[in-house]
Design a protein around this motif. Structure first.
Motif, short mmCIF file in Angstrom:
data_model
loop_
_atom_site.label_atom_id
_atom_site.label_comp_id
_atom_site.label_asym_id
_atom_site.label_seq_id
_atom_site.Cartn_x
_atom_site.Cartn_y
_atom_site.Cartn_z
N THR A 1 0.83 -1.21 0.00
CA THR A 1 0.00 0.00 0.00
C THR A 1 0.86 1.25 0.00
N LYS A 2 1.94 1.23 0.79
CA LYS A 2 2.85 2.38 0.81
C LYS A 2 3.45 2.63 -0.57
N GLN A 3 3.78 1.56 -1.26
CA GLN A 3 4.33 1.70 -2.61
C GLN A 3 3.29 2.23 -3.58
N GLN A 4 2.03 1.76 -3.41
CA GLN A 4 0.96 2.23 -4.29
C GLN A 4 0.66 3.70 -4.08
N PHE A 5 0.90 4.19 -2.86
CA PHE A 5 0.65 5.60 -2.58
C PHE A 5 1.57 6.51 -3.40
N LEU A 6 2.72 6.00 -3.80
CA LEU A 6 3.62 6.80 -4.63
C LEU A 6 2.94 7.21 -5.93
N LYS A 7 2.05 6.35 -6.44
CA LYS A 7 1.34 6.66 -7.69
C LYS A 7 0.36 7.81 -7.47
N ALA A 8 -0.30 7.83 -6.32
CA ALA A 8 -1.20 8.94 -6.00
C ALA A 8 -0.41 10.24 -5.85
N GLU A 9 0.72 10.16 -5.17
CA GLU A 9 1.56 11.35 -5.00
C GLU A 9 2.02 11.88 -6.36
N ASN A 10 2.40 10.98 -7.24
CA ASN A 10 2.82 11.39 -8.59
C ASN A 10 1.68 12.05 -9.35
N HIS B 1 1.67 15.71 -10.83
CA HIS B 1 1.47 15.88 -12.27
C HIS B 1 0.35 16.87 -12.57
N GLN B 2 -0.60 17.02 -11.64
CA GLN B 2 -1.72 17.93 -11.86
C GLN B 2 -1.29 19.39 -11.89
N THR B 3 -0.14 19.71 -11.33
CA THR B 3 0.28 21.11 -11.24
C THR B 3 1.69 21.29 -11.79
N SER B 4 1.94 22.47 -12.32
CA SER B 4 3.28 22.80 -12.81
C SER B 4 4.12 23.44 -11.71
N ASP B 5 3.52 23.73 -10.56
CA ASP B 5 4.26 24.34 -9.44
C ASP B 5 5.17 23.31 -8.77
N ASN B 6 6.20 23.80 -8.10
CA ASN B 6 7.04 22.92 -7.29
C ASN B 6 6.24 22.44 -6.08
N THR B 7 6.39 21.17 -5.76
CA THR B 7 5.64 20.59 -4.64
C THR B 7 6.58 19.84 -3.70
N PHE B 8 6.09 19.64 -2.49
CA PHE B 8 6.80 18.87 -1.47
C PHE B 8 5.89 17.74 -1.02
N VAL B 9 6.48 16.61 -0.70
CA VAL B 9 5.70 15.43 -0.32
C VAL B 9 6.17 14.94 1.04
N ASN B 10 5.22 14.72 1.93
CA ASN B 10 5.50 14.07 3.21
C ASN B 10 4.58 12.87 3.37
N GLN B 11 5.14 11.76 3.80
CA GLN B 11 4.36 10.55 4.06
C GLN B 11 4.54 10.17 5.53
N LEU C 1 -1.72 5.33 7.18
CA LEU C 1 -0.72 5.90 6.27
C LEU C 1 -1.34 7.14 5.64
N ILE C 2 -0.64 8.24 5.70
CA ILE C 2 -1.17 9.47 5.10
C ILE C 2 -0.06 10.18 4.33
N SER C 3 -0.38 10.56 3.10
CA SER C 3 0.54 11.35 2.27
C SER C 3 -0.08 12.72 2.04
N ILE C 4 0.74 13.75 2.14
CA ILE C 4 0.28 15.10 1.85
C ILE C 4 1.28 15.74 0.88
N VAL C 5 0.75 16.29 -0.20
CA VAL C 5 1.54 17.00 -1.19
C VAL C 5 1.16 18.48 -1.07
N TYR C 6 2.14 19.34 -0.91
CA TYR C 6 1.84 20.75 -0.68
C TYR C 6 2.84 21.61 -1.42
#
Length: 615
Positions: A18-27, A31-41, A50-55
């Protein structure tokens, strides 16, 4: 803004897979934005969550984890509390003090929040009062999944990417108001948390949902005199604009300016507050269209604008955008207007705006759309027959057109379909199909009820429809707008959705909303000198609609015909192809206008290609 996805397994720990599959959601989020993003899991609740936040830059305060007790808060959007923007740390402190229901009821703005409670081993998710920031969830046999985007859940591969046939049937065949704002999403088994609701997944896997705000059905209409009501309404508007100006005064803000009273009010009130002229972003079209608001926009520009930006949509731009649109959007675009907002918001950012004020919500405040006239007539029909006859005559006189005739039969037909006169304030749920028998007979029979969602309060029909407008009919734009804002790094501020303003409108007597066949009666009076008189004196609502009906007979014709006459499109079994192809041909031959039907069929086909067909 942030993007969030979480998995909670009350029975055991989240797996490495599941943790590995979350990488696809983060990607996908990135991909939805052209801005620079940061990811915390984060691994929380002893590995059960397990929670991932992209900001994005400057949004790290959307995350707060209390190291002492393990409480964690994750925010998306811009919650506003006591006239200031809330951080995750602020949210935690007030959550502990007030509890979930009282806290949520005090917050304005467009926002969602995830609260991780280690004491109860639970996860609670909030959605804002009017559902402007979506949040989706799945409760399957394995674990609880939730995310800012339904598409992110699908991208993980943790549930099948099947479509919801009822929602597909609604979108394919009906006015968009029958499709959006519902519990079900376009994907099977992925649900939306309702507006004004917080959902808790408990330690035993049970899910509870609770409404934290409803209009007060016991609140009577104001019985003040005219002068007092005018003063109170004016004070309400100025306090509203001061609140949102103060919160955003250090930002590079602008106004999405149309030719209507609502955006005219926002820019006029901001001009009064800011003591300076504003930057305004508007959109018009080169093609002749009844929706052209250029002349009305020019009056607000004359009175309030120092930097007017007028965007002319190039029809070729839509042709360039459509093939790749659904790499970012996980729902079909509700209307051509939603796509136009994509262009408007993108151009606002390109012109240095990072906060865009809009007049959205003003129609619900002052009965600003055409259906309000009919719900007002329904209230008068039996309560005041003499006034009913007068308002009916004025409605016919002011709003009759050859394309959309207004007469006594029009009103009576509406009542029979939409009004339950046996129950005070009760609205009927009727189908809103764009063309009779447009769906495949077998498909339509299998999908269940396609009626428009309704809200019913034992007050009156006008107020029941006010809440339907806020919670359902407006919701069509919210899901696509949320993706647009994330894509382009823009915050949208719509002050008319403020709780105090809506609660004031709830108690405002009907005659201050509609009188003599004219709506926004009180606003037209108190906004003199703030909104140009040329706009206030315009009775007919033009609306904002792109000339898609013209474009699909011109530069888009080949693209449309390639998709909507293809074997793949025909084999989906959604449309009655005999009737659909006749509608398509009639439109292309200038015999009938099926713009909305063709828009929805085309975008549904593009959505299927990207989200259901693709590996």
């Amino acid at each position: 803004m942030s993007r969030i996805i979480l998995a909670f397994d009350p029975k055991g720990q989240i797996s490495l897979k599941t943790k590995q599959q979350f990488l696809k959601a983060e990607n996908f989020f990135q991909h939805q934005t052209s801005d620079n993003t940061f990811v915390n899991q984060f691994d929380l609740l002893k590995g059960k969550l397990l929670i991932s936040i992209v900001y994005k830059k400057n949004e790290k305060n959307n995350i707060y984890i209390n190291k002492r007790n393990g409480f964690a808060i994750f925010l998306d959007g811009s919650p506003i509390f006591n006239n200031k923007k809330f951080s995750a740390n602020d949210f935690y402190n007030n959550f502990i003090k007030l509890g979930p229901e009282k806290l949520a009821n005090k917050i304005d703005g467009s926002w969602s929040a995830v609260i991780v409670n280690p004491d109860a081993t639970s996860v609670t998710i909030f959605r804002d009062r009017f559902g402007r920031t979506p949040f989706y969830f799945v409760n399957n046999n394995d674990f609880f999944l939730a995310s800012s985007n339904a598409g992110a859940i699908i991208k993980t591969g943790l549930i099948p990417k099947n479509y919801n046939d009822n929602i597909i049937a609604r979108y394919a065949s009906s006015n968009y108001m029958a499709t959006f704002g519902l519990k079900n999403s376009f994907f099977k088994n992925i649900l939306l948390i309702d507006p004004s609701t917080f959902l808790t997944c408990q330690s035993n896997g049970t899910i509870n949902e609770k409404k934290y705000w409803r209009p007060d059905i016991n609140a009577t209409y104001f019985d003040n005199n005219d002068e007092s009501i005018r003063k109170d309404f004016t004070d309400c508007l100025f306090k509203m604009i001061k609140k949102y100006y103060d919160i955003n005064k250090n930002e590079h803000f602008g106004i999405a300016l149309s030719g209507g009273i609502d955006s005219g009010a926002i820019i006029g009130l901001l001009h009064e507050q800011h003591k300076q002229r504003m930057k305004a972003i508007s959109m018009t079209y080169s093609e002749p269209t009844p929706y052209d608001e250029s002349s009305l926009i020019s009056y607000s520009v004359r009175d309030h604008v120092n930097e007017p930006v007028n965007i002319k949509i190039d029809k070729k731009q839509l042709l360039d955008d459509l093939p790749n649109l659904y790499n970012r959007f996980d729902i079909p675009m509700p209307t051509i207007t939603a796509y136009c907002h994509e262009i408007l918001f993108k151009e606002a950012v390109r012109n240095g705006v990072n906060v865009l004020f809009t007049g959205a919500g003003g129609d619900a405040l002052q009965a600003g759309t055409y259906p309000f006239y009919l719900y007002n007539l329904a209230d008068l029909k039996y309560s005041d027959p003499e006034k009913y006859e007068h308002e009916l005559d004025c409605w016919i006189k002011n709003h009759h057109t050859s394309i959309y005739p207004k007469n006594r039969d029009t009103a009576e037909n509406f009542f029979s379909k939409r009004i339950d006169f046996s129950k005070k304030g009760s609205l009927k749920s009727g189908e809103m199909q764009l063309r009779n028998r447009i769906l495949d007979d077998g498909f339509e029979e299998s999908v269940g009820n396609l009626g428009q969602p309704t809200l019913n309060y034992p007050v009156d029909y006008l107020r029941s429809y006010m809440m339907q407008e806020l919670w359902y009919d407006s919701n069509a734009a919210f899901e696509s707008e949320d993706v647009i804002c994330w894509s382009h790094g823009l915050k949208v501020v719509s002050p008319f959705f403020d709780k105090k303003v809506i609660e004031y409108a709830w108690r405002l007597p009907p005659q201050y909303k509609i009188k003599d066949g004219i709506n926004k009666v009180l606003a037209r009076k108190v906004l003199r000198g703030i909104v140009p008189h040329e706009i206030l004196d315009t009775i007919k609502k033009q609306g904002f609609n792109g000339p898609f009906d013209i474009w699909i007979k011109d530069s888009l014709k080949e693209f449309v015909m390639d998709h909507l006459t293809s074997n793949k499109f025909k084999s989906r079994g959604i449309y009655n192809q005999d009737i659909f192809q006749k509608c398509l041909k009639a439109h292309m031959n200038n015999e009938e206008n099926h713009m909305m039907l063709i828009w929805q069929a085309l975008n549904l086909e593009l959505w299927f290609t990207n989200w259901i067909d693709a590996n």
